[in-house]
Scaffold this motif. Structure first.
Motif, mmCIF file in Angstrom:
data_model
loop_
_atom_site.group_PDB
_atom_site.id
_atom_site.type_symbol
_atom_site.label_atom_id
_atom_site.label_comp_id
_atom_site.label_asym_id
_atom_site.label_seq_id
_atom_site.Cartn_x
_atom_site.Cartn_y
_atom_site.Cartn_z
ATOM 1 N N ALA A 60 0.834 -1.209 0.000
ATOM 2 C CA ALA A 60 0.000 0.000 0.000
ATOM 3 C C ALA A 60 0.863 1.251 0.000
ATOM 4 C CB ALA A 60 -0.938 -0.004 1.205
ATOM 5 N N SER A 61 1.952 1.239 0.752
ATOM 6 C CA SER A 61 2.816 2.421 0.796
ATOM 7 C C SER A 61 3.488 2.663 -0.549
ATOM 8 C CB SER A 61 3.844 2.299 1.912
ATOM 9 O OG SER A 61 4.741 1.245 1.654
ATOM 10 N N TRP A 63 2.179 1.876 -3.473
ATOM 11 C CA TRP A 63 1.109 2.376 -4.334
ATOM 12 C C TRP A 63 0.833 3.840 -4.025
ATOM 13 C CZ3 TRP A 63 -4.644 1.764 -3.129
ATOM 14 C CH2 TRP A 63 -5.421 2.241 -4.175
ATOM 15 N N THR A 74 -5.878 6.809 -8.161
ATOM 16 C CA THR A 74 -6.686 5.862 -7.398
ATOM 17 C C THR A 74 -7.787 5.326 -8.302
ATOM 18 O OG1 THR A 74 -7.986 7.728 -6.577
ATOM 19 C CG2 THR A 74 -6.237 6.899 -5.149
ATOM 20 N N ALA A 131 -3.673 -4.383 1.338
ATOM 21 C CA ALA A 131 -3.026 -3.317 0.566
ATOM 22 C C ALA A 131 -4.064 -2.396 -0.060
ATOM 23 C CB ALA A 131 -2.122 -3.918 -0.511
ATOM 24 N N ALA A 132 -5.104 -2.967 -0.661
ATOM 25 C CA ALA A 132 -6.144 -2.136 -1.278
ATOM 26 C C ALA A 132 -6.912 -1.341 -0.231
ATOM 27 C CB ALA A 132 -7.102 -3.018 -2.079
ATOM 28 N N THR A 133 -7.227 -1.961 0.890
ATOM 29 C CA THR A 133 -7.971 -1.275 1.943
ATOM 30 C C THR A 133 -7.166 -0.116 2.519
ATOM 31 O OG1 THR A 133 -9.127 -3.323 2.495
ATOM 32 C CG2 THR A 133 -9.152 -1.576 4.145
ATOM 33 N N LEU A 134 -5.906 -0.363 2.863
ATOM 34 C CA LEU A 134 -5.077 0.708 3.410
ATOM 35 C C LEU A 134 -4.866 1.828 2.394
ATOM 36 C CD1 LEU A 134 -2.353 -1.286 5.363
ATOM 37 C CD2 LEU A 134 -4.231 0.053 6.311
ATOM 38 N N GLY A 135 -4.630 1.467 1.157
ATOM 39 C CA GLY A 135 -4.436 2.482 0.118
ATOM 40 C C GLY A 135 -5.659 3.351 -0.077
#
Length: 148
Positions: A60-61, A63, A74, A131-135
């Motif tokens: 996520a970081s 991305w 996004t 990763a998708a949720t945090l991003g």
């Protein structure tokens, strides 16, 4: 005033950065390294400390670094692939758990021969979901495509 989100809304503001600046340079340099490190932490997390959350946070970081540099955007909140990724991890976890309940003795009980592949499958799906949720959480609420 009530705000409704159209089907083509994208989370957060659109980021613009100097294409020749330091942020854009780092956004081109670090993601390949970060992706390899995230996958490594996911892989070793099945036997050692680490795993899905740590690997997902690193992905996520990477991305978000590309998004902040203006190299990526996004995804739309109406995109079906985004929604699929968001439910894939918990969905696979529940599916494997319920299969263990139906065919085994308890929730998440599976044959020892299938333990490693099932754990890695769940961990990979959860890593992508995390990763998708945090991003998306850090990108913010949909601002573009909103109507009053």
């Amino acid at each position: 005033m009530r705000l409704t989100v159209r089907g083509a809304a994208a989370p957060g503001p659109r980021h613009q950065a100097d294409p020749r600046g330091v942020l854009a340079f780092l956004a081109r340099l670090l993601p390949p390294v970060g992706i390899v490190i995230g996958i490594y932490i996911l892989w070793t997390g099945s036997d050692h400390p680490g795993g899905a959350f740590q690997g997902g946070a690193i992905l996520a970081s990477m991305w978000l670094l590309a998004v902040m540099a203006g190299l990526a955007d996004t995804p739309l909140v109406s995109d079906r692939s985004v929604r699929f990724i968001l439910v894939a991890g918990p969905g696979l976890f529940l599916l494997v758990g319920l299969a263990g309940l139906l065919f085994g003795a308890a929730f998440l009980s599976y044959p020892p021969a299938l333990a490693k592949p099932l754990i890695l499958g769940i961990e990979v799906a959860m890593t992508l979901t995390i990763a998708a949720t945090l991003g998306l959480l850090l990108a913010g609420v949909p601002e573009r495509g909103m109507e009053p």
